[in-house]
Design a protein around this motif. Structure first.
Motif, mmCIF file in Angstrom:
data_model
loop_
_atom_site.group_PDB
_atom_site.id
_atom_site.type_symbol
_atom_site.label_atom_id
_atom_site.label_comp_id
_atom_site.label_asym_id
_atom_site.label_seq_id
_atom_site.Cartn_x
_atom_site.Cartn_y
_atom_site.Cartn_z
ATOM 1 N N THR A 2 -0.048 7.073 -5.284
ATOM 2 C CA THR A 2 -0.939 6.275 -4.322
ATOM 3 C C THR A 2 -1.340 4.792 -5.389
ATOM 4 O O THR A 2 -1.468 4.964 -6.291
ATOM 5 N N LEU A 3 -0.863 3.719 -4.611
ATOM 6 C CA LEU A 3 -1.136 2.418 -5.429
ATOM 7 C C LEU A 3 -1.291 1.370 -4.428
ATOM 8 O O LEU A 3 -0.778 1.275 -3.280
ATOM 9 N N GLU A 4 -2.311 0.534 -4.626
ATOM 10 C CA GLU A 4 -2.997 -0.484 -3.737
ATOM 11 C C GLU A 4 -2.481 -1.596 -4.553
ATOM 12 O O GLU A 4 -3.156 -1.841 -5.556
ATOM 13 N N VAL A 5 -1.853 -2.623 -3.987
ATOM 14 C CA VAL A 5 -1.825 -3.813 -4.506
ATOM 15 C C VAL A 5 -1.911 -5.133 -3.837
ATOM 16 O O VAL A 5 -1.646 -5.025 -2.458
ATOM 17 N N ASN A 6 -2.973 -5.973 -4.041
ATOM 18 C CA ASN A 6 -3.538 -6.737 -3.252
ATOM 19 C C ASN A 6 -3.021 -8.262 -3.640
ATOM 20 O O ASN A 6 -2.598 -8.360 -4.728
ATOM 21 N N SER B 162 0.871 -1.238 -0.189
ATOM 22 C CA SER B 162 -0.036 -0.165 0.006
ATOM 23 C C SER B 162 0.822 1.203 0.127
ATOM 24 O O SER B 162 1.607 1.470 1.087
ATOM 25 N N ILE B 163 0.861 1.999 -0.983
ATOM 26 C CA ILE B 163 1.573 3.236 -1.341
ATOM 27 C C ILE B 163 0.685 4.345 -1.390
ATOM 28 O O ILE B 163 -0.322 4.438 -1.769
ATOM 29 N N LYS B 164 0.977 5.444 -0.298
ATOM 30 C CA LYS B 164 0.096 6.396 -0.074
ATOM 31 C C LYS B 164 0.980 7.668 -0.175
ATOM 32 O O LYS B 164 1.844 8.066 0.375
ATOM 33 N N ASP B 165 0.327 8.660 -1.134
ATOM 34 C CA ASP B 165 1.118 9.970 -1.290
ATOM 35 C C ASP B 165 2.363 9.750 -1.163
ATOM 36 O O ASP B 165 3.027 10.653 -0.731
ATOM 37 N N LEU B 166 3.203 8.992 -2.031
ATOM 38 C CA LEU B 166 4.678 9.061 -1.912
ATOM 39 C C LEU B 166 5.420 10.020 -2.696
ATOM 40 O O LEU B 166 4.933 10.247 -3.764
#
Ligand SMILES: Nc1ncnc2c1ncn2[C@@H]1O[C@H](COP(=O)(O)OP(=O)(O)OP(=O)(O)O)[C@@H](O)[C@H]1O
Ligand SMILES: [Mg+2]
Lengths: 446, 254
Positions: B24-28, B6-10
């Motif tokens: 912002t990136l979400e990987v499940n 979970s990458i947030k506002d990097l």
């Protein structure tokens, strides 16, 4: 040759000591040795000790002019090095041949003679006439000093056509309860079509201060092949000057491999004269230095005849505030066409305080030659470190793997498999900081 | 579905130049993501930050991996936690053989899992198995890491290492570039064979063609340090057709 005008106290001390003992020296030695002795003291008076090195001598070292009885357990020296190595072992104790192990001169299978230089000089005057002092030029005052004081050391003779696959292990022990200076002298003659190899291990057995000034002359006749491996593992109080002079005749080949694992101050001088067409010389060196240690490697390859090959590879890892120098001189004489001469000196500095002075000196007077030289000084490759870490290898381990790989390029040239493995082990331990100078002796110094 | 990365506002800068401007990136678990984008847009910078390279300074945002703050882990810990980066430019390490390198890496991973080091025999067996999987030349493993490998061999070697280490999250940074069509299939095949329900893959690529073999669940377009568009696999086709000009115009509001 630059002549001195002022003789220092240290030099005066040697000159006086020589005068006092001259008749004793001469009485014990043979004529060819005494001839060289005379020129030795004469040249020493002219050259003296290089000024920057003089402080190293200013320690009130005792000079043993005859063998002393020292007690040690021979069996433990046997174990001390390479358990799996099948070698013929000879010992020098404080520069004198040790007879505990048998006669002062011994004949091995295929007619090889190994033993005390002093004994051999009486028994083989012809060989000494021809070779002794003929290669070790007195261009350096320390070599002249050794010639003046030379009494004993190792003599090795490999007769024509004799092939001895088993390495001969020469262990130089320095052990005394006081600070001493040792000057031994070795002569190695490898005749036509003969083949042999030596492994030389230097051990300081007691924590006292020691200074060693040794000279080794090596002659390889036509088509001969000789292998020289030296492992220096002395403590921080040891000072060592080691001068090797090699004379190679046509189509002979010689490899030297000098591994400096420990030592306070070490200077290795390797001088090679390629004196016959088709001669080949490989000279390798590895120095792992830390704390306040200092290691110099000086090489001089003289391509005196055409069609010869020389290759030098010296590599060093320097830590803490250690310093080192590599000085590599290659001379290609005017008529030495078709020479191939290569030289490389690569260094890794692990700290900002560690220093290496590297200086290639190529003097080429022939026009049809292939020569190259290169020196690098750097840190471990950060990109490679990250690559390894990204695969899960901890940083410390990754550094170690890289240093080991760097060193192995030199170690890999050792031909005797058991010895190669042993040196690999020692170097790995050394790089991990787990090797004490006497770790590889069964006898503990401290 | 369990969150893997979970990458947030990097945000990150290199030498005071902002390279990542709020990602912002979400990987499940179980997902395949593709990241595309023009040269210099920040794809490799993003990948290297996940792997732990201290190239760019992070100025804001967070990366969470399996619930852990990734910035608390050094690169080797991240690797052992299951993150694998297939390098865009694999590094040559002269003097270190592939075998020794892999043995060291694998045994570190095993130690982390509380396992004994593999025996020489088992290690060689595993090596052979994985070599077959990526159809890598047998001799390559006796050579120094990547030293003198061809461009394609280096890329295959990345997949081979991935196969050896069996990561949870693989980020493949342009592993397809420089591969011939057969090698591309082999690499894609390798990735697909290693795919499990509980791992995830991020492929960074310039070419839609790879995505014919590795079918992504999501495609993201990274442009000037931002993810400017996300969609399904059809987005890759659209990009291929229309080029980045199309994205540029959308971003600039034309
Ligand atoms: N070491 C560095 N020093 C300075 N700038 C850098 C450095 N590494 C990357 N950059 C800059 O950061 C930006 C993003 O680079 P990055 O490698 O992440 O791009 P990319 O999207 O992977 O490009 P490509 O498709 O060409 O691989 C570029 O402008 C690049 O010049
Ligand atoms: Mg990139």
């Amino acid at each position: 040759m630059q002549n001195k005008t002022v003789i220092s106290d240290i030099e005066r001390e040697f000159i006086d000591l020589y005068k006092e003992n001259r008749s004793m020296f001469e009485a014990k030695a043979s004529a060819p040795v005494n001839m060289v002795r005379k020129s030795g003291i004469r040249d020493f008076e002219k050259l003296g000790i290089p000024t920057p090195l003089q402080p190293l001598f200013r320690n009130g070292y005792r000079k043993y002019l005859e063998p002393r009885k020292v007690e040690f357990d021979l069996a433990s020296v046997f174990q001390c090095d390479i358990p799996t190595l099948d070698a013929h072992l000879v010992l020098l104790v404080n520069g004198f041949f040790d007879k505990k192990n048998g006669n002062s001169l011994k004949e091995l299978p295929s007619g090889i003679i190994i033993g005390s230089l002093a004994s051999a000089s009486h028994k083989f005057p012809g060989l000494f006439e021809k070779h002794y002092g003929k290669y070790a030029s007195h261009k350096d005052g320390l070599v002249a000093l050794n010639s003046a004081f030379a009494q004993d050391g190792i003599f090795l003779y490999v007769p024509e056509g004799s092939v001895y696959k088993k390495p001969i292990q020469i262990v130089n022990l320095v052990m005394a309860k006081e600070d001493i200076m040792v000057q031994h002298r070795n002569l190695i003659i490898v005749e036509k079509n003969a083949e042999a190899g030596v492994i030389i291990c230097d051990h300081a057995m007691t924590p006292n201060k020691f200074l060693t000034n040794s000279v080794t002359e090596i002659y390889t006749a036509e088509n001969a092949s000789f292998d020289y491996v030296k492992v220096q593992n002395e403590h921080n109080n040891a000072v060592q000057f080691s001068h090797i002079f090699v004379n190679q005749e046509a189509n002979s080949s010689m490899t030297s491999n000098i591994m400096t694992l420990h030592g306070g101050v070490v200077r290795n001088n390797v001088n090679v004269l390629l004196n016959g067409e088709g001669a080949e010389n490989n000279s390798y060196g590895l120095y792992l230095v830390d704390r306040e240690q200092h290691v110099d490697n000086y090489t001089y390859i003289d391509h005196a005849k055409p069609n010869c090959f020389s290759n030098q590879l010296y590599k060093g890892v320097l830590d803490d505030s250690a310093t080192g120098a590599f000085n590599g001189r290659i001379l290609v004489r005017k008529d030495s066409q078709k020479t191939h001469a290569y030289q490389a000196n690569n260094n890794i500095l692990l700290t900002d305080d560690a220093k290496i002075y590297t200086k290639p000196q190529l003097e080429i007077y022939a026009d049809d030659v292939k020569c190259s030289h290169g020196a690098t000084v750097g840190q471990l490759d950060e990109e490679a470190l990250f690559y390894m870490r990204a695969r899960g290898i901890p940083e410390k381990e990754a550094r170690l793997i890289m240093m080991f790989a760097f060193a192995h390029e030199v170690i890999g040239n050792v031909k005797v498999e058991a010895l190669l493995k042993r040196i690999d082990e020692l170097v790995e331990k050394r790089l991990k900081g787990e090797l004490s100078p006497c770790d590889n002796c069964a006898m503990k110094c401290y | 579905m369990k969150s893997m990365l979970s990458i947030k506002d990097l945000r990150a800068s290199i030498e005071d130049k902002e390279i990542l401007k709020g990602i912002t990136l979400e990987v499940n678990e179980g997902e395949v993501h593709a990241i595309m984008g023009p040269n210099g847009s920040g794809k490799s910078t993003l990948a290297s930050l996940v792997a732990g390279k201290e190239l760019a300074d992070v100025t804001g945002g967070s990366i969470t991996y399996l619930g852990k703050n990734l910035f608390d882990l050094n690169p080797e810990e991240r690797s052992k936690a299951g993150i694998f980066l297939g390098f865009q430019y694999p590094i040559e390490i002269p003097g270190v053989t592939m075998v020794n390198f892999l043995k060291a890496a694998l045994n570190e991973h095993r130690k982390h899992k509380g396992l004994e080091p593999l025996s020489a025999k088992d290690f060689l067996k595993l090596l052979r198995e994985k070599k077959d999987l990526v159809e890598i030349d047998s001799k390559l493993t006796n050579r120094s890491v990547n030293a003198g490998f061809s461009g394609g061999e280096k890329k295959k070697n990345e997949i081979f290492q991935m196969a050896m280490l069996e990561p949870k999250l693989a980020i493949l940074d342009e592993t397809d570039s420089g591969l011939d069509i057969d090698a591309l299939k082999i690499v894609a095949n390798g990735v697909n064979k290693l795919k499990r329900k509980d791992n995830a893959t991020i492929v960074i690529t310039h070419y839609q063609r790879l995505l014919d073999y590795i079918i992504p669940d999501y495609v993201h377009v990274l442009f000037d340090g931002r993810i400017v568009k996300s969609g399904g696999k059809e987005l890759a086709l659209e990009l291929e057709k229309k080029g980045y000009e199309w994205i540029k115009n959308q971003v600039n509001g034309n």
